[in-house]
Design a protein around this motif. Structure first.
Motif, PDB file in Angstrom:
ATOM      1  N   LYS A 145       0.743  -1.280  -0.368  1.00  0.00           N
ATOM      2  CA  LYS A 145       0.660   0.226  -0.298  1.00  0.00           C
ATOM      3  C   LYS A 145       1.001   1.625  -0.311  1.00  0.00           C
ATOM      4  CE  LYS A 145      -3.670   2.025   2.602  1.00  0.00           C
ATOM      5  NZ  LYS A 145      -4.693   1.479   3.399  1.00  0.00           N
ATOM      6  N   ASN A 146       1.688   1.675   0.659  1.00  0.00           N
ATOM      7  CA  ASN A 146       3.132   2.715   1.211  1.00  0.00           C
ATOM      8  C   ASN A 146       3.329   2.481  -0.570  1.00  0.00           C
ATOM      9  OD1 ASN A 146       2.583   2.731   3.362  1.00  0.00           O
ATOM     10  ND2 ASN A 146       4.218   1.370   4.209  1.00  0.00           N
ATOM     11  N   ASN A 147       4.098   1.241  -0.944  1.00  0.00           N
ATOM     12  CA  ASN A 147       4.868   1.950  -2.370  1.00  0.00           C
ATOM     13  C   ASN A 147       3.830   1.820  -3.381  1.00  0.00           C
ATOM     14  OD1 ASN A 147       6.530  -1.233  -1.428  1.00  0.00           O
ATOM     15  ND2 ASN A 147       7.520   0.493  -2.650  1.00  0.00           N
ATOM     16  N   ILE A 148       3.059   1.363  -3.752  1.00  0.00           N
ATOM     17  CA  ILE A 148       1.231   2.310  -4.174  1.00  0.00           C
ATOM     18  C   ILE A 148       1.418   4.007  -4.319  1.00  0.00           C
ATOM     19  CG2 ILE A 148      -1.354   2.204  -4.982  1.00  0.00           C
ATOM     20  CD1 ILE A 148      -0.991  -0.969  -3.967  1.00  0.00           C
ATOM     21  N   GLN A 149       0.695   4.457  -2.745  1.00  0.00           N
ATOM     22  CA  GLN A 149       1.213   6.161  -2.415  1.00  0.00           C
ATOM     23  C   GLN A 149       2.131   6.431  -3.340  1.00  0.00           C
ATOM     24  OE1 GLN A 149       0.363   5.309   1.273  1.00  0.00           O
ATOM     25  NE2 GLN A 149      -1.683   5.632   1.230  1.00  0.00           N
ATOM     26  N   VAL A 150       3.599   6.245  -3.003  1.00  0.00           N
ATOM     27  CA  VAL A 150       4.733   6.416  -4.227  1.00  0.00           C
ATOM     28  C   VAL A 150       4.620   7.017  -5.174  1.00  0.00           C
ATOM     29  CG1 VAL A 150       6.709   6.442  -3.791  1.00  0.00           C
ATOM     30  CG2 VAL A 150       6.148   5.967  -1.566  1.00  0.00           C
ATOM     31  N   TYR A 151       4.265   5.806  -5.373  1.00  0.00           N
ATOM     32  CA  TYR A 151       3.980   5.939  -7.059  1.00  0.00           C
ATOM     33  C   TYR A 151       3.139   6.349  -7.930  1.00  0.00           C
ATOM     34  CZ  TYR A 151       2.768   3.483 -11.759  1.00  0.00           C
ATOM     35  OH  TYR A 151       2.076   3.772 -13.398  1.00  0.00           O
ATOM     36  N   GLN A 152       1.583   6.255  -6.887  1.00  0.00           N
ATOM     37  CA  GLN A 152       0.899   7.197  -7.792  1.00  0.00           C
ATOM     38  C   GLN A 152       1.631   8.608  -7.386  1.00  0.00           C
ATOM     39  OE1 GLN A 152      -2.550   5.944  -4.975  1.00  0.00           O
ATOM     40  NE2 GLN A 152      -3.744   5.100  -6.750  1.00  0.00           N
ATOM     41  N   LYS A 153       2.211   9.447  -6.306  1.00  0.00           N
ATOM     42  CA  LYS A 153       2.986  10.315  -5.951  1.00  0.00           C
ATOM     43  C   LYS A 153       3.678  10.811  -8.107  1.00  0.00           C
ATOM     44  CE  LYS A 153       2.082  11.536  -1.389  1.00  0.00           C
ATOM     45  NZ  LYS A 153       2.726  11.115   0.378  1.00  0.00           N
ATOM     46  N   GLU A 154       4.791  10.278  -7.687  1.00  0.00           N
ATOM     47  CA  GLU A 154       4.904  10.308  -9.001  1.00  0.00           C
ATOM     48  C   GLU A 154       4.904  10.019 -10.523  1.00  0.00           C
ATOM     49  OE1 GLU A 154       8.069  10.891  -9.043  1.00  0.00           O
ATOM     50  OE2 GLU A 154       8.724  10.189  -6.534  1.00  0.00           O
TER      51      GLU A 154
END
Length: 294
Positions: free
Chosen positions: A183-192
């Motif tokens: 979930k944390n990685n998804i949020q980071v990717y979405q920001k990028e």
């Protein structure tokens, strides 16, 4: 008849493009054989004898048992379709049997190797780097297929419920839980992704290229292979190996076989049981180490 069968696969069975192409190539190959060897002008004229002769030729040409069996399966589906639609009376495939194949166990990446592969310091803090990290994690953490990952849409991911909706084979949907780490990685990717593209409302697909287009299978394959090459000891280094790894690690940790079946989207338990060999290997190792008489 072949054209009619292909239409049936496309519009009624809703088979994938890859599956349809494989059926078509197999049937056209058999048709060519029938024309050259027996002067038959239509596939519905073929009998058990012509089919058996083709199989013998395939074997003599050193085709693998799995390749021959795939072609037999294509013929079975075709003639079953003809019988069902009363285009022929008798199915010439009734007495045809599949060849015996050596039992091949699925390859998987060891847990320690997988930890190295997913080491976040390997991935640049850029859109492309975080996308590649998430591709690897999504495949390993959910066990989804390559085609399912490519077709994943942003609307399929629900971070509030911590789940992802996957559209599998034959348009069957399943829900897979999302771990906090993923979930944390998804949020980071979405920001990028938001930084890189100003037209996100026009991009329905979750994983996209640097141009904002839907990722394609070869991009995912190359990404997975590049990072598995660094640490994985498996001969195969593909997205499907991560699916095998997902299933094997779950079962090695004591997961229920039926639960793993549902997570993988398997139609029956037999397809999932192939992964239990790894669990048995681990149990044997524990037995040899712990039993007083071992």
């Amino acid at each position: 008849m072949l054209f009619r069968f292909i239409r049936y696969l496309t519009y009624e069975k809703r088979a994938s493009r890859h599956t349809i192409l494989a059926y078509q190539q197999d049937l056209e190959s058999f048709q060519t054989f029938c024309e050259k060897s027996f002067e038959l002008t239509a596939l519905e004229q073929a009998s058990h004898a012509e089919i058996r002769a083709w199989i013998i030729q395939l074997v003599e040409e050193k085709n693998s048992a799995s390749t021959v069996n795939r072609k037999i399966s294509s013929l079975r589906a075709f003639y079953k379709f003809l019988v069902k639609n009363e285009l022929i009376e008798l199915d010439p495939m009734v007495k045809i049997r599949l060849l015996k194949t050596p039992k091949r166990l699925p390859e998987f990446v060891q847990e320690q190797e997988m930890d190295h592969v997913l080491e976040e310091s390997l991935f640049p803090q850029t859109f492309e780097g975080q996308r590649d990290l998430l591709i690897l994690k999504m495949l390993y953490y959910t066990g989804m297929r390559l085609s399912e990952l490519v077709g994943l849409k942003t609307s399929d991911i629900d971070l509030y419920k911590s789940e992802v909706k996957v559209l599998g084979k034959r348009n069957k949907q399943r829900i897979i839980p999302i771990l906090t780490d993923l979930k944390n990685n998804i949020q980071v990717y979405q920001k990028e992704k938001e930084k890189s593209f100003s037209n996100l409302d026009e991009i329905p697909y979750f994983f996209v290229t640097n141009k904002g287009e839907q990722v394609y299978p070869m991009l995912v394959y190359r990404t997975v292979k590049m990072y598995l090459d660094l640490y994985a000891q498996t001969h195969k280094r593909s997205p499907h190996v991560l699916r095998h790894t997902f299933a094997t690690h779950l079962l090695n940790k004591g997961a229920d076989l039926n639960a793993v079946k549902d997570l993988l989207g398997h139609a029956n338990l037999a397809a999932t049981q192939v992964y239990t060999h790894n669990t048995l290997d681990k149990l044997k190792a524990v037995f040899d180490q712990a039993h007083p008489k071992a």
